[in-house]
Design a protein around this motif. Structure first.
Motif, PDB file in Angstrom:
ATOM      1  N   LYS A 225       0.848  -1.206   0.000  1.00  0.00           N
ATOM      2  CA  LYS A 225       0.000   0.000   0.000  1.00  0.00           C
ATOM      3  C   LYS A 225       0.879   1.250   0.000  1.00  0.00           C
ATOM      4  CE  LYS A 225      -4.467  -1.108   1.164  1.00  0.00           C
ATOM      5  NZ  LYS A 225      -5.628  -0.552   0.600  1.00  0.00           N
ATOM      6  N   TYR A 226       0.455   2.239  -0.799  1.00  0.00           N
ATOM      7  CA  TYR A 226       1.168   3.502  -0.908  1.00  0.00           C
ATOM      8  C   TYR A 226       0.176   4.657  -0.912  1.00  0.00           C
ATOM      9  CZ  TYR A 226       5.207   0.837  -2.618  1.00  0.00           C
ATOM     10  OH  TYR A 226       6.252  -0.038  -2.745  1.00  0.00           O
ATOM     11  N   CYS A 227       0.718   5.837  -0.669  1.00  0.00           N
ATOM     12  CA  CYS A 227      -0.022   7.069  -0.941  1.00  0.00           C
ATOM     13  C   CYS A 227       0.863   7.956  -1.792  1.00  0.00           C
ATOM     14  CB  CYS A 227      -0.405   7.805   0.348  1.00  0.00           C
ATOM     15  SG  CYS A 227      -1.429   9.268  -0.004  1.00  0.00           S
ATOM     16  N   ALA A 228       0.296   8.468  -2.874  1.00  0.00           N
ATOM     17  CA  ALA A 228       0.981   9.459  -3.697  1.00  0.00           C
ATOM     18  C   ALA A 228       0.444  10.826  -3.279  1.00  0.00           C
ATOM     19  CB  ALA A 228       0.711   9.211  -5.176  1.00  0.00           C
ATOM     20  N   PHE A 229       1.362  11.690  -2.861  1.00  0.00           N
ATOM     21  CA  PHE A 229       1.021  13.055  -2.476  1.00  0.00           C
ATOM     22  C   PHE A 229       1.389  13.950  -3.661  1.00  0.00           C
ATOM     23  CE2 PHE A 229       1.865  10.724   1.420  1.00  0.00           C
ATOM     24  CZ  PHE A 229       0.797  11.095   2.226  1.00  0.00           C
ATOM     25  N   LEU A 230       0.373  14.474  -4.336  1.00  0.00           N
ATOM     26  CA  LEU A 230       0.596  15.295  -5.522  1.00  0.00           C
ATOM     27  C   LEU A 230       0.812  16.744  -5.123  1.00  0.00           C
ATOM     28  CD1 LEU A 230      -1.104  12.723  -6.392  1.00  0.00           C
ATOM     29  CD2 LEU A 230      -1.776  14.068  -8.360  1.00  0.00           C
ATOM     30  N   ARG A 231       1.693  17.417  -5.841  1.00  0.00           N
ATOM     31  CA  ARG A 231       1.951  18.834  -5.580  1.00  0.00           C
ATOM     32  C   ARG A 231       1.137  19.674  -6.555  1.00  0.00           C
ATOM     33  NH1 ARG A 231       5.808  22.617  -3.237  1.00  0.00           N
ATOM     34  NH2 ARG A 231       5.878  24.456  -4.566  1.00  0.00           N
ATOM     35  N   GLY A 232       0.595  20.786  -6.038  1.00  0.00           N
ATOM     36  CA  GLY A 232      -0.031  21.793  -6.886  1.00  0.00           C
ATOM     37  C   GLY A 232      -1.365  21.396  -7.485  1.00  0.00           C
ATOM     38  N   VAL A 233      -2.105  20.523  -6.817  1.00  0.00           N
ATOM     39  CA  VAL A 233      -3.393  20.079  -7.338  1.00  0.00           C
ATOM     40  C   VAL A 233      -4.497  21.001  -6.820  1.00  0.00           C
ATOM     41  CG1 VAL A 233      -5.077  18.206  -7.243  1.00  0.00           C
ATOM     42  CG2 VAL A 233      -2.668  17.700  -7.577  1.00  0.00           C
ATOM     43  N   ASN A 234      -5.335  21.433  -7.742  1.00  0.00           N
ATOM     44  CA  ASN A 234      -6.481  22.301  -7.446  1.00  0.00           C
ATOM     45  C   ASN A 234      -6.072  23.629  -6.800  1.00  0.00           C
ATOM     46  OD1 ASN A 234      -8.233  20.534  -8.668  1.00  0.00           O
ATOM     47  ND2 ASN A 234      -8.646  19.416  -6.786  1.00  0.00           N
ATOM     48  N   VAL A 235      -4.922  24.140  -7.260  1.00  0.00           N
ATOM     49  CA  VAL A 235      -4.473  25.490  -6.912  1.00  0.00           C
ATOM     50  C   VAL A 235      -3.920  26.144  -8.171  1.00  0.00           C
ATOM     51  CG1 VAL A 235      -3.929  25.002  -4.485  1.00  0.00           C
ATOM     52  CG2 VAL A 235      -2.173  24.681  -6.214  1.00  0.00           C
ATOM     53  N   LYS A 236      -4.005  27.435  -8.247  1.00  0.00           N
ATOM     54  CA  LYS A 236      -3.414  28.217  -9.346  1.00  0.00           C
ATOM     55  C   LYS A 236      -3.740  27.659 -10.727  1.00  0.00           C
ATOM     56  CE  LYS A 236       0.326  30.008  -6.540  1.00  0.00           C
ATOM     57  NZ  LYS A 236       1.750  30.101  -6.321  1.00  0.00           N
ATOM     58  N   GLY A 237      -4.997  27.305 -10.954  1.00  0.00           N
ATOM     59  CA  GLY A 237      -5.428  26.913 -12.291  1.00  0.00           C
ATOM     60  C   GLY A 237      -5.214  25.467 -12.659  1.00  0.00           C
ATOM     61  N   THR A 238      -4.573  24.674 -11.798  1.00  0.00           N
ATOM     62  CA  THR A 238      -4.394  23.256 -12.071  1.00  0.00           C
ATOM     63  C   THR A 238      -5.535  22.516 -11.381  1.00  0.00           C
ATOM     64  OG1 THR A 238      -2.004  23.542 -12.116  1.00  0.00           O
ATOM     65  CG2 THR A 238      -2.803  21.292 -11.906  1.00  0.00           C
ATOM     66  N   ASN A 239      -6.648  22.416 -12.091  1.00  0.00           N
ATOM     67  CA  ASN A 239      -7.849  21.821 -11.502  1.00  0.00           C
ATOM     68  C   ASN A 239      -8.116  20.442 -12.089  1.00  0.00           C
ATOM     69  OD1 ASN A 239      -8.565  24.134  -9.902  1.00  0.00           O
ATOM     70  ND2 ASN A 239      -9.088  25.131 -11.831  1.00  0.00           N
ATOM     71  N   MET A 240      -8.417  19.509 -11.213  1.00  0.00           N
ATOM     72  CA  MET A 240      -8.745  18.161 -11.653  1.00  0.00           C
ATOM     73  C   MET A 240      -9.643  17.496 -10.628  1.00  0.00           C
ATOM     74  SD  MET A 240      -4.881  16.629 -11.126  1.00  0.00           S
ATOM     75  CE  MET A 240      -4.140  17.958 -12.055  1.00  0.00           C
ATOM     76  N   LYS A 241     -10.523  16.663 -11.133  1.00  0.00           N
ATOM     77  CA  LYS A 241     -11.400  15.880 -10.258  1.00  0.00           C
ATOM     78  C   LYS A 241     -10.631  14.650  -9.788  1.00  0.00           C
ATOM     79  CE  LYS A 241     -15.899  17.136 -12.226  1.00  0.00           C
ATOM     80  NZ  LYS A 241     -15.511  18.441 -12.643  1.00  0.00           N
ATOM     81  N   MET A 242     -10.784  14.324  -8.511  1.00  0.00           N
ATOM     82  CA  MET A 242     -10.061  13.175  -7.965  1.00  0.00           C
ATOM     83  C   MET A 242     -10.491  11.869  -8.630  1.00  0.00           C
ATOM     84  SD  MET A 242      -7.696  14.282  -6.015  1.00  0.00           S
ATOM     85  CE  MET A 242      -7.590  15.703  -7.115  1.00  0.00           C
ATOM     86  N   ALA A 243     -11.725  11.770  -9.083  1.00  0.00           N
ATOM     87  CA  ALA A 243     -12.158  10.568  -9.810  1.00  0.00           C
ATOM     88  C   ALA A 243     -11.332  10.396 -11.088  1.00  0.00           C
ATOM     89  CB  ALA A 243     -13.641  10.642 -10.130  1.00  0.00           C
ATOM     90  N   ASP A 244     -11.042  11.509 -11.765  1.00  0.00           N
ATOM     91  CA  ASP A 244     -10.225  11.453 -12.984  1.00  0.00           C
ATOM     92  C   ASP A 244      -8.782  11.064 -12.649  1.00  0.00           C
ATOM     93  OD1 ASP A 244     -12.459  12.239 -14.417  1.00  0.00           O
ATOM     94  OD2 ASP A 244     -11.860  14.355 -14.497  1.00  0.00           O
ATOM     95  N   VAL A 245      -8.266  11.600 -11.547  1.00  0.00           N
ATOM     96  CA  VAL A 245      -6.904  11.257 -11.120  1.00  0.00           C
ATOM     97  C   VAL A 245      -6.834   9.762 -10.782  1.00  0.00           C
ATOM     98  CG1 VAL A 245      -5.115  11.655  -9.372  1.00  0.00           C
ATOM     99  CG2 VAL A 245      -6.421  13.596 -10.291  1.00  0.00           C
TER     100      VAL A 245
END
Length: 176
Positions: free
Chosen positions: A2-22
């Motif tokens: 088991k892992y967790c990926a911690f993404l940088r810069g998600v849903n800030v400053k115009g980088t918008n994405m739905k977590m379902a898509d991720v």
């Protein structure tokens, strides 16, 4: 594992994405048991690949899918738990506590920057077991001179930060 990926810069400053898509990107990249925690880019998953390969595969998949330069940090369950357990600050409703997930040695860079920065009242930092922790009064996160340093472009591939409570939520999703 088991892992967790911690993404940088998600849903800030115009980088918008739905977590379902991720999550779908992670599944298409071969990850199993994929799920998200909050909208800030914390993706829990299982894989038999090593961390270095996971980082490369997932950053490329995210960059390709969302047309941005993706940066993420992959941590095992035990490593994620260390962020939660290592918190040196007492819980206080008047403060935010952040832990920083990043490249090896980034805690030293962050502490150097913190020591040079002017501080807001009661702002503190500590390095515990190679993890940088920062405590700042609620409402002062973006006003702090250290807070402004965190957005520097030359540091974008070095770390990401999360409120300490996020690690507890991630651990619950990971099943501990």
């Amino acid at each position: 594992m088991k892992y967790c990926a911690f993404l940088r810069g998600v849903n800030v400053k115009g980088t918008n994405m739905k977590m379902a898509d991720v999550c779908q990107v992670f599944k298409e990249a071969g990850m199993q048991d994929v799920g998200s925690v909050l909208a800030s880019g914390n993706i829990v998953f299982s894989s038999d690949q090593n961390v270095a390969d996971l980082k490369k595969v997932l950053e490329k998949a995210m960059s390709d899918r969302f047309s941005y330069e993706a940066f993420l940090f992959v941590k095992s369950h035990d490593e994620t738990e260390a962020f939660w357990l290592g918190n040196p600050f007492d819980k206080n409703e008047d403060f935010h506590t952040y832990a920083f997930v990043g490249a090896d040695g980034v805690e030293n860079t962050l502490m150097d920057e913190f020591e040079k920065a002017s501080k807001t009242e009661n702002e503190k930092a500590a390095v515990i077991n190679g993890i940088f922790y920062w405590q700042v009064s609620k409402g002062n996160t973006l006003d702090s001179s250290f807070g402004k340093i965190l957005g520097r472009k030359n540091l974008k591939d070095q770390f990401t930060s999360r409120n300490i409570n996020t690690f507890e939520k991630v651990l619950k999703k990971m099943g501990s």
